[in-house]
Structures are given as structure tokens and as C-alpha cells.
Enzyme design. Structure first.
Site, PDB file in Angstrom:
ATOM      1  N   LYS A  89      36.151  42.890  39.840  1.00  0.00           N
ATOM      2  CA  LYS A  89      36.293  43.142  41.070  1.00  0.00           C
ATOM      3  C   LYS A  89      36.622  44.773  41.512  1.00  0.00           C
ATOM      4  O   LYS A  89      36.179  45.214  42.490  1.00  0.00           O
ATOM      5  CB  LYS A  89      37.485  42.375  42.007  1.00  0.00           C
ATOM      6  CG  LYS A  89      37.056  40.848  42.048  1.00  0.00           C
ATOM      7  CD  LYS A  89      36.019  40.587  43.122  1.00  0.00           C
ATOM      8  CE  LYS A  89      35.808  39.280  43.364  1.00  0.00           C
ATOM      9  NZ  LYS A  89      34.469  38.986  44.190  1.00  0.00           N
ATOM     10  N   GLU A 111      39.206  40.669  52.362  1.00  0.00           N
ATOM     11  CA  GLU A 111      39.350  39.041  52.269  1.00  0.00           C
ATOM     12  C   GLU A 111      39.517  38.871  50.797  1.00  0.00           C
ATOM     13  O   GLU A 111      39.165  39.527  50.110  1.00  0.00           O
ATOM     14  CB  GLU A 111      38.239  38.541  53.214  1.00  0.00           C
ATOM     15  CG  GLU A 111      36.936  38.257  52.282  1.00  0.00           C
ATOM     16  CD  GLU A 111      36.427  39.460  51.426  1.00  0.00           C
ATOM     17  OE1 GLU A 111      36.083  39.258  50.631  1.00  0.00           O
ATOM     18  OE2 GLU A 111      36.371  40.474  52.202  1.00  0.00           O
ATOM     19  N   SER A 377      33.770  37.199  33.478  1.00  0.00           N
ATOM     20  CA  SER A 377      34.097  37.830  34.638  1.00  0.00           C
ATOM     21  C   SER A 377      35.647  38.158  34.873  1.00  0.00           C
ATOM     22  O   SER A 377      35.934  39.156  35.597  1.00  0.00           O
ATOM     23  CB  SER A 377      33.373  37.467  35.964  1.00  0.00           C
ATOM     24  OG  SER A 377      33.674  36.103  35.997  1.00  0.00           O
TER      25      SER A 377
END
Length: 393
Positions: A89, A111, A377
Site C-alpha cells: 500500500k 478510506e 502483498s
């Protein structure tokens, strides 16, 4: 056929910007500037510097010896779990915080579902000294408590979304509402390849560093840039977009997108958008969307907060419709078992989202000479409570 976005913001039939009039100036300002700003040498220099010295890139491409032996194929893991903050991220939040600064914005909203994007946003806001407000579903706040604590430590305000299923969809609704009310000084950092154009393309470009590195690293390790398969889990789909990006137009590379089947695709408790979705509009984008016969968005379900989303990014909807990617749905049970299996086989505890991707090894047959790259990930620290409850550890 191109699998990238066109000048109108569409991937085939999907994408666009379906937004309230109040948001038009914000989105249009971004659309007109994002490519120009991100191409500036000063932007690229700072972006690359922060990815290297702050995030810790390039992340390793690790040959998983024991998994490879067991499945009689070459399995490589792209170690995005080793990024600062514990997942992919941060690649995108670094890019977008630099974008926000160039546009003169002083207040950042975001969010988050699993909390990883919230943590990554709070991290870069702390780095740049900007105000940060993160919207998170009430349900996710409970199941991702460690990440909520991290966001607060980093100086962010975490605001609960208490409507609907109280998960990612509802947090996104609240963030958009905030943005409509504060258009002048506020920049909305979207965490996935969702939302109105240009967000899906911009996020994919910032995450494309993943596939760029895979190509360089495979060339060093195997003497060729392209794997036979690239595999990633898909909720909204940012880690997948980054993993697939540089292989999209290369048909010799097979793309596998792994969705959350929850309790089973037909159980009524699932988040397998490609199997269950019909064309609709969510959060400003035309895409595949889980909905009732009369077009109401139905509640998705997955044990993983990050895959618990009723839609999918327009790039992935296009990859599904054109059959460029194979979409496979994996149940909670299979994903949770793989969380334990990867931990015991390779000494890596994955995020539950990520664990879904590994279940492909049980669902497909690969050849001994195949090179299979799985995007690892995120790491599983944030999910320890879910693992503990599930397995009675």
C-alpha cells in the site's frame, strides 16, 4: 486490444468518472495534472528516493524452495510484505502524497478496510507533516485493532463508518462525503484501483513498480524477464494491478487474479465479484458489482477485511470480460489453511488477503519448468487475532 486505460478513463467497457457535480472540480484538477506532475523529473526523483530509502525497495524476489519442490514448479514470491508498513500500500501513498503536495493540498483523507492503506496514508502524512483523517468501517476497526492503534500512533484521526455493513464500502462512502464537504484544501488518497478516473490508472502506475522490479529480478535469476504466470489476490485490486501492469500486453504471461469466495461463491456470504457481479456504478466508477435484481449493492463477505468489497477495479473487470486474466475464487477455509501452510513451509506469515493467492497452487497444475510469481502483498501481523480465533492458537 489494450488493457490500459484510454484517454476517456475507460478500460474497455469499464471505468469513467460518475461523480456528483460538487466533486467535479477536484477530480478534474487531478485528471488534468496527474500525468504531467508524475512525469516531472523532480517528482520522479523524490518518488524513487522515498521508495528506496524510506520504503525499502526494491523488495526481494524470493525463490520458495520448499514450495517449489512440493508443487514441482518454480515458485517465486515478490516480497511486498517487507515494505515499510508491512504491505504494498505504501508504494501508492508515497506517490499520492507527493501529488497532493504539488497540488497545494493540506488535509488528507483516506478510506481503509484491512487498515494497511490507512496505516500507509497515516505514515506518509506524518512524514510530510499533513493532517490525516482515515475512515474505517466499525466492523473492520474491531477486527484490525493493531492497525487502528498504529494509525493513531502516527497522528491520524480514525473515524468509524457506522452505516451498511460497516466495512470498506461504507468507509469509502464516508470519505467521499467528507471530500464533497471540503473540496478546497482536501486531497483524497484512494487506496485501490477503484473510484473515478484518474484514480484507477494513477494507483496502478504507482504500484507498477512491483512488476517493473519482477522483470529486472527475473532477468538476473532466470535469464528472462517474463514469468509464465503472475498471481495476486484481488479485492479492489491495487496489488494485483501493480503485479500485472508490465505484463498486461504480453500474452505469453498468464495472469491469475484470486478473489475471496468467503463461505463459498454461491453461499450468499462471498466477495467473488467476477463470479457474482453485474455491470454497475460504485464510488464513481462503472465496473462489475455485486448487486440485487433491482440494482441495490449486496453486502460482500470475506474473513479478510481487505478483500471484503462488493466491486472490483475497472482494469480487473476488463481483464475478466476479455478473458485476459483467469479469475479464481478461494474460500475462507482454504485461505486460512494457506496462512498456516506458508508460515510452516517458508517461515513467512502472510496477511489473510495474500494467503488467498497461494491457494492457486492447489487449484491449478503447473509444469516443472514454469515460473510462477506470486505477489506476497502483505504480512500477517495485523491478522494474528483472526488466526488465533480461527485456529484456537
Amino acid at each position: 486490444m489494450s488493457y490500459h486505460v484510454n484517454e476517456k478513463g475507460f478500460y474497455g467497457n469499464f471505468g469513467g468518472a460518475f461523480i456528483p457535480e460538487m466533486l467535479y472540480p477536484n477530480v478534474e484538477e487531478l485528471r488534468q495534472n496527474y500525468l504531467k506532475i508524475s512525469a516531472e523529473p523532480s517528482f520522479q526523483e523524490e518518488f524513487k528516493y522515498l521508495l528506496k530509502d524510506y520504503v525499502g525497495r526494491p523488495t526481494p524476489l524470493y525463490f520458495a524452495e520448499r514450495l517449489s519442490k512440493e508443487y514441482n514448479t518454480k515458485v517465486y514470491l515478490k516480497r511486498e510484505d517487507l515494505c515499510h508498513t508491512g504491505a504494498h500500500k505504501v508504494n501508492n501513498t508515497i506517490g499520492q502524497i507527493l501529488m497532493a503536495k504539488k497540488l497545494g493540498k493540506t488535509r488528507i483523507i483516506a478510506e481503509t478496510g484491512a487498515g494497511q492503506h490507512g496505516v500507509a496514508t497515516a505514515t506518509v502524512c506524518a512524514l510530510m507533516g499533513l493532517e490525516c483523517i482515515v475512515y474505517m468501517g466499525e466492523v473492520d476497526i474491531k477486527r484490525q485493532a493493531p492497525n487502528v492503534a498504529r494509525m493513531k500512533m502516527l497522528g491520524a484521526e480514525v473515524r468509524p463508518a457506522t452505516s451498511g455493513s460497516k466495512t470498506l464500502k461504507d468507509a469509502t462512502n464516508e470519505a467521499i462525503r467528507d471530500w464533497i464537504n471540503n473540496p478546497e484544501n482536501t486531497y483524497y488518497i484512494i487506496g485501490s484501483v477503484v473510484g473515478p478516473h484518474p484514480y484507477p490508472d494513477m494507483v496502478a502506475r504507482f504500484q507498477a513498480v512491483i512488476s517493473e522490479e519482477i522483470k529486472q529480478q527475473l532477468l538476473e535469476k532466470e535469464g528472462r524477464e517474463n514469468p509464465d504466470y503472475v498471481v495476486a489476490c484481488v479485492g479492489g485490486g491495487s496489488n494485483a494491478a501493480g503485479t500485472f501492469y508490465h505484463f498486461l500486453d504480453d500474452h505469453e504471461v498468464k495472469i491469475i487474479a484470486v478473489e475471496a469466495a468467503g463461505l463459498g461463491v454461491d453461499s450468499g456470504e462471498s466477495a467473488a465479484t467476477s463470479a457474482l457481479g453485474k455491470i454497475g456504478v460504485i464510488h464513481g466508477s462503472k465496473t462489475l458489482l455485486m448487486q440485487s435484481a433491482d440494482g441495490q449493492i449486496t453486502e460482500p463477505y470475506s474473513i479478510s477485511a481487505g478483500l471484503d468489497y462488493p466491486g472490483v477495479g475497472p482494469m480487473h473487470a476488463h481483464l475478466f470480460e476479455t478473458k485476459r486474466a483467469d479469475f479464481i475464487a478461494i474460500t475462507d477455509e482454504d485461505a486460512m489453511n494457506w496462512g498456516i501452510k506458508l508460515s510452516k513451509t517458508e517461515g513467512i506469515i502472510p496477511a489473510i488477503e495474500t494467503a488467498h493467492a497461494f491457494a492457486v497452487l492447489d487449484k491449478m497444475k503447473f509444469k516443472p519448468e514454469d515460473i510462477v510469481v506470486i505477489n506476497l502483498s502483505g504480512r500477517g501481523d495485523k491478522d494474528l487475532n483472526t488466526y488465533i480465533d480461527y485456529f484456537k492458537l
